[in-house]
Design a protein around this motif. Structure first.
Motif, short mmCIF file in Angstrom:
data_model
loop_
_atom_site.label_atom_id
_atom_site.label_comp_id
_atom_site.label_asym_id
_atom_site.label_seq_id
_atom_site.Cartn_x
_atom_site.Cartn_y
_atom_site.Cartn_z
N LYS A 111 60.68 -40.99 18.61
CA LYS A 111 61.13 -42.27 19.15
C LYS A 111 60.94 -42.28 20.65
N ASN A 112 61.33 -41.19 21.30
CA ASN A 112 61.05 -41.01 22.72
C ASN A 112 60.37 -39.66 22.87
N ILE A 113 59.36 -39.65 23.72
CA ILE A 113 58.68 -38.37 23.92
C ILE A 113 59.63 -37.44 24.67
N PRO A 114 59.90 -36.25 24.14
CA PRO A 114 60.85 -35.35 24.79
C PRO A 114 60.27 -34.70 26.04
N THR A 115 61.14 -34.15 26.85
CA THR A 115 60.70 -33.33 27.98
C THR A 115 61.06 -31.89 27.67
N VAL A 116 60.17 -30.97 28.03
CA VAL A 116 60.31 -29.58 27.62
C VAL A 116 60.64 -28.72 28.83
N TYR A 117 61.58 -27.78 28.64
CA TYR A 117 62.00 -26.94 29.75
C TYR A 117 61.75 -25.46 29.54
N GLY A 118 61.31 -25.08 28.36
CA GLY A 118 61.13 -23.64 28.18
C GLY A 118 60.47 -23.33 26.85
N LEU A 119 60.41 -22.04 26.56
CA LEU A 119 59.82 -21.59 25.31
C LEU A 119 60.74 -21.91 24.14
N PRO A 120 60.15 -22.15 22.96
CA PRO A 120 61.01 -22.50 21.82
C PRO A 120 61.69 -21.30 21.16
N TYR A 121 61.46 -20.08 21.66
CA TYR A 121 61.90 -18.93 20.88
C TYR A 121 63.17 -18.26 21.39
N ASP A 122 63.87 -18.87 22.35
CA ASP A 122 65.07 -18.22 22.89
C ASP A 122 66.30 -18.62 22.09
N PHE A 123 66.61 -17.84 21.07
CA PHE A 123 67.65 -18.26 20.14
C PHE A 123 69.04 -18.26 20.76
N SER A 124 69.23 -17.49 21.82
CA SER A 124 70.56 -17.44 22.42
C SER A 124 70.78 -18.61 23.38
N HIS A 125 69.70 -19.30 23.76
CA HIS A 125 69.81 -20.40 24.72
C HIS A 125 69.92 -21.72 23.96
N PRO A 126 70.44 -22.77 24.65
CA PRO A 126 70.36 -24.09 24.04
C PRO A 126 68.88 -24.52 23.92
N LEU A 127 68.62 -25.49 23.07
CA LEU A 127 67.25 -25.94 22.87
C LEU A 127 66.65 -26.44 24.19
N PRO A 128 65.42 -26.07 24.51
CA PRO A 128 64.84 -26.41 25.80
C PRO A 128 64.23 -27.81 25.84
N TYR A 129 64.86 -28.78 25.20
CA TYR A 129 64.29 -30.12 25.18
C TYR A 129 65.34 -31.13 25.62
N THR A 130 64.90 -32.23 26.25
CA THR A 130 65.78 -33.39 26.42
C THR A 130 65.03 -34.61 25.89
N GLY A 131 65.77 -35.63 25.63
CA GLY A 131 65.15 -36.87 25.16
C GLY A 131 65.03 -36.95 23.66
N LEU A 132 65.72 -36.05 22.94
CA LEU A 132 65.62 -36.05 21.49
C LEU A 132 66.83 -36.67 20.81
N GLU A 133 67.79 -37.22 21.62
CA GLU A 133 69.08 -37.62 21.06
C GLU A 133 68.93 -38.65 19.96
N GLU A 134 67.98 -39.55 20.07
CA GLU A 134 67.89 -40.66 19.11
C GLU A 134 67.05 -40.34 17.90
N GLU A 135 66.42 -39.15 17.89
CA GLU A 135 65.43 -38.89 16.84
C GLU A 135 66.03 -38.97 15.44
N LEU A 136 67.26 -38.42 15.28
CA LEU A 136 67.82 -38.38 13.93
C LEU A 136 68.80 -39.52 13.68
N THR A 137 68.79 -40.51 14.56
CA THR A 137 69.66 -41.68 14.36
C THR A 137 68.85 -42.81 13.75
N ASP A 138 69.54 -43.89 13.44
CA ASP A 138 68.84 -45.03 12.87
C ASP A 138 68.31 -45.98 13.92
#
Lengths: 71, 364, 206, 561
Positions: free
Chosen positions: D524-551
């Protein structure tokens, strides 16, 4: 008759080659500092075009491609 | 960093005992490949076959040792670090990204191994390439679907077995009459393709008497699978000589020209050099260059064949005259490097021969 | 800075919206990559030609004459000249000289067609007078006709494309900001030229 | 430059451009320009061809049950293995890994709405089934018989189907080239803001290393095939030595493509494994940069080693050594990858799902194939075993044990993204064990069969090899049953599988942040990326995904229409 044609062709090649060569290198000189991918490609192409013109001139004046007649 | 070091000191339950077991297994596999009686399964018929076996042992030993470690750790990690029912659903593993010291070593050690393997391979490659050149020269020609063999001083071709004396260096020249075949004797650990229009050679010295299967390993047509019926017989000098003389007698009256071609001498008047030039391109240029004598494709270069003071004789010993060239064109010729077909096989009429001779005569 | 002189204001002005600017980048890169892979195609056939040429039969193979260098030099100059005119066609477009652009484009098409005519003449001469054919003249016929024929086909496609460009430009399809078709045509035409520099040297000059 | 172009994207550009959803069955599912649908089309088509060429494989093994064959005639047998090899390489593995998983996944992983040229993508897909049908229809006119390599002059003698084969493979090549161009442009130009090259998931790196190979190497093959076609149909002499051509020329041109093709078939599988392992071990991939760069190194080096297929072909001896040593050197980056994957498992919280089993099986089998590859690269040993079953064993370990295991890992991992449902895990594990055991039973004995003297391409063989051939044939049936289980699993799970939800595996790459299956506009909105996807101890490195799973409906930008 045939010889006349060859001389004509060679003259044309040399004259045309000089014109194309001068134009290509002049255009290259003028465009030297243009930015962007496509302009870099154009410059490379112009360089090779000028090189081709030189080849045509050299072939026209019998420096290149001048092979001894084979029986 | 401190955290990392603490972790690496604590490498997990049973890590070192597993490593010890894997080390023992690796050593066992190296010992296994060192002692494995390869020659009991596949005799080493020529001298360099044993070198190839050494290379195989070296690669198999290091390869299986490496494999034991990779597979062992893989299995051990997959079992030891699997998630347990008691773990919370969001349990995560040790958050380690890399370890430069480890990465340095596992880049350096394979690199050193590559260097070592290159040295070993090149050394053995040289031993294969540097086999003596001055021994018996035999030619093997691939056909769909058998090999034929030519020996010096035996007329014609031998179509069944290939015999070689033990201990005598052999140069085997390989070529083909139709498609690509490959001449392989597993007991020799050596093969080479027989390529039409090319002559390749392999050199070796037989060291063990016996009968060894000759197998074609390049797909060559519908009966490719059947092209494994012939054998290489390595025997002592006396048996070989008997066999050799037997063929000399048997083939005494066989012409070297492939099928016997007779007929009167060709009339050479009226040959046209330009027509000969065209014919040459179609019929001869696959094997002969228009170049100096030593510009060899299969046969020698033919520029000035009739006007070359340094080669006054033709390949069959006759003086280089137009009539003798015409004779070779008519009958064909078999040399150590290849067979030149006769006029019938090559589809040359007498006029064609006259044209070709006129063309060759025009090259100076 | 030829571009700056026509693109007044920002990229958002005059209809060259952000979407167009970004899409143009994609198409440009895609087109360049297409030219790269086309170049590999030519290189492969050139490799085949050089490999066969050096396989020991001598060159030209027995029974075949040298190609006519004088005529080829003249014909090449036609094609090289068309490269120069095409370059100035694009330059004039960027400077907004529409009529000059059209004339340069027409010259390019004429020179390109002239080159094709010359090649047709050369083929006819080889086939009729010297009995050299594509399939019956060994590796000479195979490599010469395949490579030059492939190049000739590219020139033919180029001439057609430039003709379409001419018609489109006359109909006002392209604007001062949106003219990727012209850029692509120029790139393609230069590419065809440069390939001929290589073919000319390997078939006629060595 | 790359970072700038990624951050340049804003609402007015491609990132904000949402196409209207296509209407109607044909525009949606047949002539679709949506990369996800095209990816699924590739996967379905390739699996159909996989079934056909799998049947051919079982025909081969059935013929080899007896030393003197007897199941089919030698002519038919030669046709069967030639089409089997060609189809498996060009119609199954390459399309599955590049056109299939490539299309389906990597645009999602880099946060793009589609590939750069959706129409071109549709074109490259539709060339592929046409070419596949052409290849299989060559059976009607006498299929090619000279193996997938089709060496002349024997391929010049082959029946009319050989020309059809050349045309079909040429078309597949065109399709691959277009796909390659498309992928390179997409990966370079269409990454989401902040998605720098060193933040790309490793599957994208696999595709990024593969796409130039598709683009460049395939074109070289096209030239070789065109020449073969012209020679067969018009009699233009390139390869026929009696007319001045050179049969060795074909080998150079063919292997200049086909060695890089080997990497086309394995690099994307490396990428799949590098996604599956960290997800199910719940820890970062070990040595991200080394894995990424070694892919590029392998792709580059792949162009410089083609002649190692030609050590017995009459190559000048001095050329053999550099090709041998360069080939050995490829073992180094490959080894780095294997060690890194093994180390990724260490200290993890490993969930042994079907996808994970296939990933671990991949490492086990691919390592074996890699080691025998070193054997074959050593010239003296290659002069012994070239053209024997040792080679057959080697490349099946790499292509089936490697690429195909990767494909299966990817299928179990990404099936939810295709269908919204999970594949059945029990059936998946049965599939894995049948396949793994059957595979080893089939191909492990081929190593010693080859060493002892069994050549390739044979319809009948020496009776001394009968036992191990029977063993291999029976094992191949086990493998075949395993694959049937997989097909049953897929067909059953599409209708009745467990609903997966957006992120069934707790994956952290971008494709898991959006619904399964994703909307046609992906984000719905193109996210912005802040880091590698593999850091399981960190929060997800993306912003702009809030609406993806909403209606909420997607934000339409000014440029949209």
């Amino acid at each position: 008759m045939n010889v006349d044609f060859a001389v004509l062709e060679r003259t044309g090649a040399v004259a045309g080659g000089i014109i194309v060569g001068v134009v290509a290198f002049y255009a290259l000189y003028k465009d030297w500092s243009t930015p962007g991918v496509e302009n870099h490609v154009f410059k490379l192409m112009l360089l090779l075009l000028g090189f081709g013109a030189i080849l045509a001139i050299l072939a026209g004046i019998n420096v290149l491609g001048n092979f001894p007649k084979v029986a | 960093m401190v955290e990392n070091r603490a972790q690496s000191a604590h490498v997990g339950p049973g890590f070192w005992s597993v490593t010890a077991v894997l080390g023992l297994l690796a050593i066992a596999s190296i010992v296994f490949w060192y002692w494995f009686p390869l020659e009991q399964y596949l005799p080493a018929a020529i001298v360099t076959a044993r070198q190839v076996d050494t290379l195989f042992r070296f690669m198999a030993a290091t390869g299986s040792a490496l494999y034991i470690f990779v597979f062992g750790y893989l299995l051990y990690f997959a079992i030891a670090f699997r998630v347990k029912p008691s773990d919370p659903p969001d349990a995560i593993g040790v958050q380690v990204h890399d370890n430069h010291r480890l990465e340095f070593w596992w880049t350096l050690i394979p690199a050193l191994f590559v260097v070592l393997l290159s040295v070993v391979s090149v050394k053995i490659w040289y031993e294969i390439m540097l086999e003596p050149q001055n021994g018996l020269v035999v030619q093997a020609i691939g056909h769909q679907f058998n090999f034929t063999f030519r020996y010096p001083q035996i007329n014609g071709e031998i179509t069944d077995e290939m015999h070689l004396p033990i201990g005598v260096p052999v140069t085997l020249n390989l070529t083909s009459s139709d498609v690509i075949h490959s001449f392989w004797v597993p007991a020799m650990r050596l093969k080479n393709d027989t390529v039409p229009g090319l002559v390749t050679s392999i050199r070796f010295t037989p060291r063990l008497t016996g009968r060894y299967q000759i197998i074609c390993t390049q797909f060559c047509g519908v009966l490719h699978a059947q092209m494994n019926k012939q054998v290489l017989v390595v025997e002592d000098k006396a048996s070989f000589d008997r066999w050799y003389q037997g063929w000399q007698v048997k083939n005494a009256h066989v012409s070297n020209a492939l099928p016997a071609a007779g007929g009167a001498a060709v009339a050479l008047t009226g040959g046209s050099a330009p027509a000969g030039q065209t014919l040459f391109a179609q019929k001869c240029s696959a094997c002969h260059a228009i170049g100096p004598f030593n510009q060899r494709i299969v046969g020698p270069g033919l520029k000035g064949v009739l006007h070359d003071p340094s080669h006054p004789d033709l390949v069959n010993g006759d003086p280089a005259t137009p009539a003798n060239v015409a004779k070779i064109l008519q009958t064909g010729y078999v040399g150590s490097l290849g067979a030149m077909p006769n006029a019938t096989t090559n589809g040359l009429s007498n006029q064609d021969i006259a044209n070709l001779v006129a063309y060759l005569d025009s090259l100076k | 800075m030829a571009v700056a002189s026509i693109a007044h204001g920002s990229a958002h002005g005059d209809g060259a919206d952000q979407l167009y600017v970004e899409t143009r980048e994609l198409r440009l890169q895609g087109f360049l990559l297409f030219l790269v892979s086309d170049c590999v195609l030519f290189s492969s056939f050139i490799f085949a030609y050089l490999y066969l040429r050096n396989s020991g039969q001598g060159w030209p193979p027995p029974g075949i004459k040298r190609l006519d260098v004088a005529f080829a030099a003249w014909n090449s100059v036609l094609l090289f000249g068309s490269g120069a005119t095409m370059h100035y066609a694009l330059e004039n477009w960027k400077h907004g000289n529409f009529m000059k652009y059209m004339w340069m484009l027409i010259f390019t098409i004429i020179l390109g067609a002239g080159f094709l005519g010359g090649q047709a003449y050369e083929y006819t001469h080889l086939i009729v007078a010297e009995h050299v054919s594509w399939w019956g003249s060994g590796i000479f016929g195979a490599s010469f006709f395949t490579l030059t024929g492939m190049h000739g086909f590219h020139v033919f496609v180029g001439v057609c494309y430039l003709t379409v460009l001419l018609l489109q430009s006359a109909a006002g399809v392209y604007t001062g900001q949106k003219y990727f078709g012209i850029t692509a045509g120029t790139l393609y035409w230069h590419f065809v030229d440069v390939i001929w520099v290589v073919l000319f040297s390997i078939f006629y000059l060595i | 430059m790359s970072i700038e172009s990624a951050q340049m994207t804003h609402a007015g550009g491609i990132a904000g451009h949402i196409h209207p959803e296509p209407q109607g069955f044909v525009r949606r599912y047949v002539f679709s320009i949506d990369h996800k649908i095209i990816g699924i089309q590739y996967i379905i088509t390739a699996f159909v061809f996989f079934m056909l060429s799998g049947l051919l494989a079982e025909t081969i093994r059935t013929q080899l049950l007896n030393a003197n064959g007897g199941f089919v005639s030698p002519e038919t047998y030669n046709e069967v293995y030639s089409v089997h090899g060609s189809a498996m390489v060009w119609l199954v593995v390459i399309p599955l890994l590049t056109g299939g998983f490539g299309n389906l996944i990597f645009p999602l992983q880099i946060g793009a709405r589609d590939v750069a040229f959706p129409w071109l993508n549709m074109l490259s897909f539709w060339i592929f089934p046409v070419a596949g049908l052409m290849l299989f229809s060559s059976f009607l006119m006498g299929a090619p018989t000279a193996g997938w390599t089709e060496y002349p002059p024997v391929s010049l003698q082959g029946s009319a189907g050989t020309s059809m084969w050349a045309a079909a493979i040429f078309l597949v090549g065109v399709s691959s080239t277009l796909t390659g161009i498309n992928f390179v442009v997409t990966l370079v130009k269409m990454r989401a803001p902040g998605m720098t090259f060193t933040r790309m998931p490793l599957f994208c790196w696999g595709q990024f290393a593969t796409a130039p190979l598709l683009m460049i190497a395939t074109t070289a093959l096209a030239a070789a095939l065109a020449a073969l076609f012209m020679e067969r149909v018009f009699g233009v002499p390139f390869y026929d030595p009696t007319k001045g051509g050179s049969p060795v020329l074909w080998q150079h041109m063919f292997w200049f493509y086909s060695h890089p093709a080997v990497y086309i078939m394995i690099l994307p599988a490396f990428g799949i494994i590098s996604e599956v392992l960290p997800t199910f071990a719940r820890k970062p991939i070990f040595g991200y940069k080394l894995i990424a760069f070694s892919s590029m190194a392998i792709a580059l080096a792949g162009f410089m080693v083609w002649a190692h297929h030609m050590f017995t072909s009459g190559l000048a001896p001095y050329l053999q050594l550099p090709f041998m040593i360069l080939t050995f050197a490829i073992g180094i980056p490959t080894g780095i990858k294997i060690f890194s994957w093994t180390a990724t498992l260490w200290g993890g919280k490993i969930h042994l799902t079907s996808a994970m089993l296939f990933a671990i099986g991949f490492i086990a089998l691919f390592t074996c194939g890699g080691i025998t590859g070193i054997f074959l690269a050593a010239v003296p040993y290659d002069l012994d075993v070239h053209g024997t079953y040792f080679v057959v064993a080697h490349f099946h370990y790499v292509l089936v044990g490697g690429s195909l295991m990767g494909v299966f890992a990817g299928m179990y991992y990404w099936f939810p993204k295709m269908s919204g449902r999970l594949l059945n895990e029990t059936l998946g594990k049965i599939h894995f064990w049948l396949f793994f055991i059957g595979f080893n039973g089939t191909f492990l004995p081929m190593h010693w069969l080859g060493i002892e003297g069994m050549p390739r391409w044979v319809a009948t063989y020496d009776p001394q090899f009968e036992f191990w051939n029977r063993f291999a044939s029976v094992s191949s049936y086990v493998m075949g049953i395993g694959i049937l289980v997989f097909f049953v699993n897929v067909l059953w799970s599409i209708r009745a599988g467990k609903k997966s939800g957006p992120n069934p595996w707790n994956g952290r790459t971008l494709e898991w942040m959006i619904p399964s299956p994703p909307h046609y506009y992906n984000f719905k909105n193109i996210p912005t990326v802040y880091g590698l996807p593999y850091d399981f101890s960190h929060p997800l490195p993306y912003t702009g995904l809030e609406e993806e799973l909403t209606d909420a409906p997607p934000a339409l930008a000014a440029g949209a229409h």
